[in-house]
Design an enzyme around this catalytic site. Structure first.
Site, PDB file in Angstrom:
ATOM      1  N   LYS A   1      14.561   7.558  21.428  1.00 38.13           N
ATOM      2  CA  LYS A   1      15.504   7.485  20.421  1.00 38.13           C
ATOM      3  C   LYS A   1      16.518   8.821  20.679  1.00 38.13           C
ATOM      4  O   LYS A   1      16.284   9.675  21.146  1.00 38.13           O
ATOM      5  CB  LYS A   1      14.965   8.115  19.056  1.00 38.13           C
TER       6      LYS A   1
ATOM      7  N   ASP B   1      20.259   6.479  17.059  1.00 33.05           N
ATOM      8  CA  ASP B   1      20.051   6.879  15.594  1.00 33.05           C
ATOM      9  C   ASP B   1      21.482   7.678  15.253  1.00 33.05           C
ATOM     10  O   ASP B   1      21.549   9.063  15.186  1.00 33.05           O
ATOM     11  CB  ASP B   1      18.924   7.838  15.623  1.00 33.05           C
TER      12      ASP B   1
ATOM     13  N   LYS C   1      23.222   6.532  12.331  1.00 33.19           N
ATOM     14  CA  LYS C   1      23.399   6.475  10.817  1.00 33.19           C
ATOM     15  C   LYS C   1      24.720   6.497  10.312  1.00 33.19           C
ATOM     16  O   LYS C   1      25.236   7.247   9.571  1.00 33.19           O
ATOM     17  CB  LYS C   1      22.925   7.903  10.335  1.00 33.19           C
TER      18      LYS C   1
ATOM     19  N   ASP D   1      30.763   4.450   6.686  1.00 38.17           N
ATOM     20  CA  ASP D   1      32.250   4.656   6.277  1.00 38.17           C
ATOM     21  C   ASP D   1      32.437   3.305   5.828  1.00 38.17           C
ATOM     22  O   ASP D   1      31.776   2.469   5.371  1.00 38.17           O
ATOM     23  CB  ASP D   1      32.869   4.473   7.926  1.00 38.17           C
TER      24      ASP D   1
ATOM     25  N   THR E   1      14.940  11.959   4.335  1.00 38.02           N
ATOM     26  CA  THR E   1      13.787  12.184   3.662  1.00 38.02           C
ATOM     27  C   THR E   1      13.584  13.802   3.482  1.00 38.02           C
ATOM     28  O   THR E   1      12.875  14.432   2.904  1.00 38.02           O
ATOM     29  CB  THR E   1      12.456  12.218   4.758  1.00 38.02           C
TER      30      THR E   1
ATOM     31  N   ARG F   1       8.714  16.390  18.799  1.00 37.25           N
ATOM     32  CA  ARG F   1       8.155  17.511  19.159  1.00 37.25           C
ATOM     33  C   ARG F   1       6.693  17.577  19.824  1.00 37.25           C
ATOM     34  O   ARG F   1       6.378  18.502  20.752  1.00 37.25           O
ATOM     35  CB  ARG F   1       8.460  18.786  18.169  1.00 37.25           C
TER      36      ARG F   1
END
Ligand code: C5P
Length: 237
Positions: free
Chosen positions: A32, A59, A61, A64, A122, A214
């Site tokens: 990603k 990614d 997002k 517009d 989230t 991570r």
């Protein structure tokens, strides 16, 4: 075998290159790329990762006006990514135009990227959603509403918490993609993620893809940790 998507949350290309030395060349990864690294390195970072044989979830997002998102998606499609995304809050028309842009921008003989949407981030609490966005329903109602809108626009699925998968697929369909971050192997550090699930739980819940950052990128043995997560994600029971 299903592959966990590794979130390449690094500062620059050099750091990514260093991280990738831990993996054997023949291990075809799904990675990603988020907005931090994309804005730093530009589209070349995608070309480089795909040239290594990796699948890329870009990614960014997008959110517009429909025409701008249409044009941006045309450019994204030409990069040959496997998955990309928009914010569902941009609306039905914006999402339809995003898909059209991807369709028109996909090169001949290439597969069109899957297009998914973010419902509510989230990081947004129910209180913040109600107080700041003036949305009076519960968070899960808002999430499932945006998921249905996403499906109506013809998109493939959503990014969501694993804990929302059941409700979302209940209101859409069982093959509607639910790509879920916030994954932590048993006994590992949660970092700033609050509601986490293990790879095995994500599988039982019905996540289509899992994104893991991570636990792998900060591991002292990234490849071993990756294999452990991958095996857990593919375990039969
Ligand atoms: O390091 P960690 O496994 O928490 O990384 C998760 C990745 O997924 C990060 O790149 C983070 O930005 C992303 N993400 C998330 N929650 C979302 C959407 C994306 O953690 N709702």
């Amino acid at each position: 075998m299903k592959r966990p998507i590794i979130a390449l949350d690094f500062k620059n290309k050099q750091e990514i290159a260093q991280f990738l030395t831990y993996f054997p060349k023949e291990e075809s990864l799904f990675v990603k790329v988020g907005m931090e690294i994309f804005y730093k390195e530009g589209p070349e970072i995608i070309e480089w990762l795909t040239s290594l044989g990796y699948d890329v979830f870009l990614d960014l997002k997008l959110h517009d006006i429909p025409n701008t998102v249409y044009s941006a998606m045309k450019n994204i499609a030409s990069l040959g990514v496997a998955i990309t995304n928009v914010h569902a809050v941009g609306g039905l028309e914006m999402m339809k135009q995003a898909k059209l842009g991807l369709l028109e921008g996909t090169l001949k003989n290439k597969e069109m990227p899957k297009l998914i949407a973010v419902t509510q981030l989230t990081s947004t609490s129910e209180y913040e959603m109600q107080a700041e966005q003036l949305i009076p329903c519960s968070l899960i109602e808002s999430v499932t509403h945006y998921a249905k809108l996403t499906q109506e626009a013809g998109l493939d699925g959503v990014v969501c918490s694993a804990l929302e998968v059941e409700a979302i697929q209940g209101k859409t369909s069982s093959d509607f993609i639910c790509l879920t971050p916030g994954i932590r192997p048993e006994n590992s550090n949660k970092s700033d993620q609050k509601r986490v699930v293990t790879p095995k739980q994500a599988k039982l819940i019905g996540s289509t893809y899992i994104v893991v950052g991570r636990p792998i990128t900060l591991s002292e043995t990234p490849y071993e940790t990756y294999l452990q997560i991958k095996n857990e994600w593919n375990e039969e029971k």
